[in-house]
Design a protein around this motif. Structure first.
Motif, short mmCIF file in Angstrom:
data_model
loop_
_atom_site.label_atom_id
_atom_site.label_comp_id
_atom_site.label_asym_id
_atom_site.label_seq_id
_atom_site.Cartn_x
_atom_site.Cartn_y
_atom_site.Cartn_z
N UNK A 129 -7.76 1.18 -1.60
CA UNK A 129 -9.00 1.73 -2.05
C UNK A 129 -9.22 2.83 -1.10
N UNK A 130 -8.52 3.28 -0.34
CA UNK A 130 -8.89 4.34 0.58
C UNK A 130 -9.76 5.53 0.07
N UNK A 131 -9.71 6.48 -1.18
CA UNK A 131 -9.63 7.06 -2.26
C UNK A 131 -11.32 6.87 -2.20
N UNK A 132 -11.86 5.56 -2.89
CA UNK A 132 -13.27 5.27 -2.46
C UNK A 132 -13.71 5.60 -1.34
N UNK A 133 -13.04 4.71 -0.25
CA UNK A 133 -13.84 4.43 1.11
C UNK A 133 -14.48 5.95 1.02
N UNK A 134 -13.49 6.87 0.97
CA UNK A 134 -13.21 8.07 1.59
C UNK A 134 -14.72 8.73 0.85
N UNK A 135 -14.18 8.51 -0.48
CA UNK A 135 -15.58 8.97 -1.10
C UNK A 135 -17.03 8.55 -0.62
N UNK A 136 -17.23 7.22 -0.62
CA UNK A 136 -18.73 7.04 -0.09
C UNK A 136 -18.44 7.06 1.43
N UNK A 137 -17.85 7.36 1.98
CA UNK A 137 -18.99 7.80 3.34
C UNK A 137 -18.88 9.37 3.61
N UNK A 168 5.98 -2.43 5.67
CA UNK A 168 6.12 -1.09 5.75
C UNK A 168 5.66 -0.66 4.40
N UNK A 169 6.11 -0.66 3.17
CA UNK A 169 5.35 -0.64 2.06
C UNK A 169 3.99 0.11 2.19
N UNK A 170 2.87 -0.91 2.63
CA UNK A 170 1.45 -0.54 2.82
C UNK A 170 1.61 0.93 3.88
N UNK A 171 2.10 0.80 4.43
CA UNK A 171 1.80 1.91 5.80
C UNK A 171 2.29 3.06 5.55
N UNK A 172 3.40 3.01 4.42
CA UNK A 172 4.38 4.70 3.71
C UNK A 172 2.58 4.40 2.85
N UNK A 173 2.32 4.22 2.18
CA UNK A 173 1.42 4.29 1.07
C UNK A 173 -0.05 4.48 1.63
N UNK A 174 -0.69 4.27 2.86
CA UNK A 174 -1.66 4.53 3.81
C UNK A 174 -1.66 5.96 4.26
N UNK A 175 -0.62 6.11 4.67
CA UNK A 175 -0.35 7.36 5.13
C UNK A 175 -0.04 8.06 4.08
N UNK A 176 0.96 7.98 3.59
CA UNK A 176 0.94 9.38 2.45
C UNK A 176 -0.87 9.75 1.56
N UNK A 177 -1.55 8.47 1.86
CA UNK A 177 -2.97 8.26 1.19
C UNK A 177 -3.92 9.34 2.37
N UNK A 178 -3.87 9.24 3.14
CA UNK A 178 -4.79 9.62 4.22
C UNK A 178 -4.19 10.74 3.99
N UNK A 179 -2.82 11.79 4.25
CA UNK A 179 -2.46 12.95 4.07
C UNK A 179 -3.13 14.00 3.47
N UNK A 180 -3.10 13.34 2.11
CA UNK A 180 -3.82 14.15 0.74
C UNK A 180 -5.32 14.15 0.67
N UNK A 181 -5.91 12.83 1.35
CA UNK A 181 -7.08 12.66 1.68
C UNK A 181 -7.71 13.88 2.95
N UNK A 182 -6.87 13.77 4.07
CA UNK A 182 -7.35 14.86 5.18
C UNK A 182 -7.13 16.39 4.29
N UNK A 183 -6.22 16.76 3.70
CA UNK A 183 -5.79 17.90 3.24
C UNK A 183 -7.31 17.89 2.01
N UNK A 184 -7.34 16.97 1.34
CA UNK A 184 -8.73 17.10 0.56
C UNK A 184 -10.18 17.03 1.03
N UNK A 185 -10.31 16.92 2.55
CA UNK A 185 -11.65 17.33 3.06
C UNK A 185 -12.04 17.71 4.19
#
Length: 185
Positions: A129-137, A168-185
């Motif tokens: 839900x990191x995309x949704x959380x970021x959009x909300x906040x 480990x898989x979740x950590x990688x997924x979160x890191x990649x999502x956050x990297x994309x969100x940092x670039x977007x915002x």
């Protein structure tokens, strides 16, 4: 068990004597203490600055008015509210029955001009839900940024580490999502 008001007063006096400049009030939930504003007054009397970490559920108009008092507001660095999902269904998995009250507290602090931010504790319940959380906040609420940490097996989390903590898989997924969100915002 927590310290009494008198014990906290003594502790803050010792911190002042040691030339400490900043403290962070956290919990549990700091606003469950009936003496929280007296504790803040002990901090400000020692000319220290402070930050508050809260789940936001007990932040209401009375809390806002108490925090606005001159020395309290003047020495406040930040108030961080925990938001762990973009919807009640996701947030409440980690923090039961609290989403609407947390968002209300966050919006109230922001509307009143407090130095407010949010922290997202990333766990198995919200890693998707990191995309949704970021959009909300950032978009809906209008915060400039937020911070993250990972779910840690401490306190109540010890009994359900496998259900909360990232693998480990979740950590990688979160890191990649956050990297994309940092670039977007």
């Amino acid at each position: 068990d927590d310290l009494t008001t008198a014990q906290w007063k003594s502790a803050f006096h010792k911190l002042t004597s040691a030339k400490l400049f900043r403290v962070t009030l956290t919990g549990g939930e700091v606003f469950t203490r009936t003496d929280i504003f007296r504790l803040i007054d002990f901090i400000t009397a020692g000319r220290m600055r402070y930050s508050i970490l809260t789940n936001g559920t007990l932040v209401d108009e009375r809390v806002v008015e108490e925090l606005k008092r001159e020395n309290r507001l003047k020495r406040l660095d930040s108030i961080q509210v925990s938001i762990d999902g973009s919807s009640p269904e996701i947030h409440n998995r980690s923090r039961p029955d609290s989403f609407h009250r947390a968002i209300r507290g966050l919006r109230l602090l922001q509307r009143e001009g407090f130095p407010v931010t949010a922290r997202v504790t990333i766990g198995k319940n919200n890693v998707e839900d990191l995309d949704g959380i970021t959009e909300l906040l950032l978009e809906e609420i209008g915060l400039a940024s937020y911070t993250t940490c990972d779910a840690s097996p401490i306190g109540a989390g010890c009994s359900c580490e496998a259900e909360l903590s990232l693998d480990q898989r979740d950590i990688l997924r979160a890191g990649l999502s956050l990297e994309i969100l940092v670039r977007k915002y």
